[in-house]
Motif scaffolding. Structure first.
Motif, short mmCIF file in Angstrom:
data_model
loop_
_atom_site.label_atom_id
_atom_site.label_comp_id
_atom_site.label_asym_id
_atom_site.label_seq_id
_atom_site.Cartn_x
_atom_site.Cartn_y
_atom_site.Cartn_z
N ASP A 51 0.81 -1.22 0.00
CA ASP A 51 0.00 0.00 0.00
C ASP A 51 0.84 1.27 0.00
OD1 ASP A 51 1.02 0.01 2.56
OD2 ASP A 51 -0.92 -0.08 3.58
N GLY A 52 2.16 1.12 -0.10
CA GLY A 52 3.06 2.26 -0.14
C GLY A 52 3.53 2.73 1.22
N GLU A 53 2.96 2.19 2.28
CA GLU A 53 3.37 2.58 3.63
C GLU A 53 4.70 1.90 3.99
OE1 GLU A 53 1.87 4.81 5.80
OE2 GLU A 53 0.81 5.28 3.93
N PRO A 54 5.49 2.53 4.88
CA PRO A 54 6.77 1.93 5.27
C PRO A 54 6.57 0.59 5.99
CG PRO A 54 6.69 4.25 5.88
CD PRO A 54 5.30 3.86 5.47
N LEU A 55 7.53 -0.31 5.82
CA LEU A 55 7.53 -1.58 6.53
C LEU A 55 8.10 -1.35 7.92
CD1 LEU A 55 7.33 -4.65 6.76
CD2 LEU A 55 9.46 -4.85 5.48
N ASP A 56 7.22 -1.27 8.90
CA ASP A 56 7.62 -1.03 10.29
C ASP A 56 7.93 -2.36 10.96
OD1 ASP A 56 7.53 1.75 10.29
OD2 ASP A 56 5.38 1.79 10.73
N ALA A 57 9.04 -2.91 10.59
CA ALA A 57 9.43 -4.22 11.11
C ALA A 57 10.92 -4.43 10.90
CB ALA A 57 8.65 -5.34 10.40
N ILE A 58 11.50 -5.27 11.75
CA ILE A 58 12.89 -5.69 11.58
C ILE A 58 12.92 -6.80 10.55
CG2 ILE A 58 14.84 -6.82 12.72
CD1 ILE A 58 14.51 -3.84 13.40
N PHE A 59 13.73 -6.62 9.52
CA PHE A 59 13.80 -7.51 8.37
C PHE A 59 14.69 -8.70 8.69
CE2 PHE A 59 14.73 -8.18 3.73
CZ PHE A 59 13.44 -8.04 3.24
#
Length: 391
Positions: A173-181
């Motif tokens: 959806d274009g929102e940042p991935l708020d997570a540790i990859f």
């Protein structure tokens, strides 16, 4: 406590195959593969042609903590990335370093991908490439988050030397991935990339997937019900990796933060969109990060510390012809060839920590941090990873 854990491991490992498969286990370990009485090598043979190579060794005064070593081939070179600090894990001066090699033996002088942060730190997030562009993921841990967690950024390079400015990895959806990859993105035969991430608030592990060949946008969180956890901020499933089973199913394996000292696993049959609820397998694990994948002939491997206590040694690779039954394996590093821990530091202890793996130039490469201070790799010719002959 240790003897009790070994007893539990032995009991689970001798479960009849029919009983375990009746529970629809994602995979299982054969009952006679590991010998817990052999605390040095677990009864596993040493493969022919094995080599251990040091990518970076610290000296007195600086960069004495090194961890999270990840490898990826790119344009005829092998690249290594890891986090490094002067003494302690996750210290404010932590930076992400990288080095490259044309032969896997001789490595360039490490260069920094990041700078020390005023608010938190950045750790290694792994690599990806579409063949033309190299992507370095950077896990960012802000110190002012109410619950410990973070988000992932990335930088890119066309030549492995000049890098773009950091940008945020984004969701569909274009929102940042708020997570540790997690450091193990891999592609399905269709080209879809599957990985996992630890989502805010806190560190809640979930599979993710994208059809972006560069792996920097379009990520979707797969549907998976987490197991209950003792902490609302940290899922019981942590630090995953995954492999492709012979039947085409993707299998994600997790560290069990619940301290069962066995790997958890979840299965997807729709290219990562939905996943089964994780179950505890009978594959022992030292409650640490591991690395799984497929060899070029389709066989499955898992690199890690496969025993039922917290000691991160030996380092071994377990193998399966079909991804269901892991019934042979090899030891890669034992205590006999482990160098001594030379420098003190927070969370440092002897062991081969957080292996990550890749296949390159007819070898399986496993990279790891020895004692959380030496960035090293062990490589094995693929021709040596055969089923050992029976006595």
């Amino acid at each position: 406590m240790r003897s009790a854990l070994i007893g539990l491991a032995t009991a689970l490992l001798i479960l009849p195959a029919a009983a375990s498969m009746a529970q629809d286990f994602p995979f299982e370990l054969g009952g006679e593969v590991i010998d817990f009485a052999d605390t040095d090598a677990l009864g596993l043979p040493v493969p022919e042609g094995i080599e251990t190579i040091t990518i970076f060794a610290p000296e007195a005064g600086a960069r004495q903590f090194n961890h999270g070593v990840v490898l990826l081939p790119f344009k005829d070179k092998l690249y290594a990335q890891w986090q490094s600090s002067d003494k302690d894990e996750d210290a404010p001066e932590t930076v992400v370093l990288y080095s490259s090699s044309t032969d896997g033996e001789t490595w360039s002088e490490p260069q920094a991908l990041t700078e020390p942060q005023e608010n938190g730190y950045i750790s290694s997030g792994g690599w990806w490439t579409d063949g033309e562009t190299l992507v370095a993921y950077l896990n960012t841990w802000p110190a002012d988050l109410e619950v410990r967690g973070g988000y992932v950024q990335y930088v890119t390079s066309e030549d492995g030397e000049t890098w773009s400015e950091p940008q945020r990895v984004t969701m569909a959806d274009g929102e940042p991935l708020d997570a540790i990859f997690e450091q193990d993105p891999r592609a399905l035969p269709s080209g879809r990339i599957i990985n996992s991430a630890h989502f805010q608030p806190g560190l809640i592990a979930a599979p993710i997937y994208t059809d972006d060949p560069l792996g920097v946008s379009g990520w979707v969180r797969g549907e998976m019900e987490n197991l209950s956890s003792a902490s609302a901020d940290i899922s019981r499933e942590l630090e995953p990796s995954w492999f492709l089973r012979q039947d085409g199913a993707a299998v994600t394996i997790f560290r069990d933060q619940g301290s069962s000292f066995f790997r958890l696993a979840s299965v997807s049959t729709d290219e990562g969109e939905t996943w089964s609820k994780p179950v505890m397998t009978n594959m022992p694990d030292a409650r640490t990060k591991q690395s799984a994948g497929n060899l070029p002939d389709g066989r499955v491997y898992i690199v890690g510390n496969p025993h039922a206590n917290r000691a991160r040694f030996p380092l071994a690779v377990m193998l399966s012809d079909d991804g269901y039954m892991f019934d042979y394996g090899y030891v890669l590093r034992t205590t006999e060839d482990m160098q001594p821990l030379r420098f003190e530091g927070k969370y440092k202890r002897p062991g081969y920590s957080y292996p990550k793996s890749v296949v390159w130039n007819d070898h399986l490469y496993a990279a790891y941090a020895t004692n959380k201070e030496d960035a090293q790799l062990t490589r094995v010719p693929l021709s040596s990873l055969v089923r050992p002959a029976e006595d």
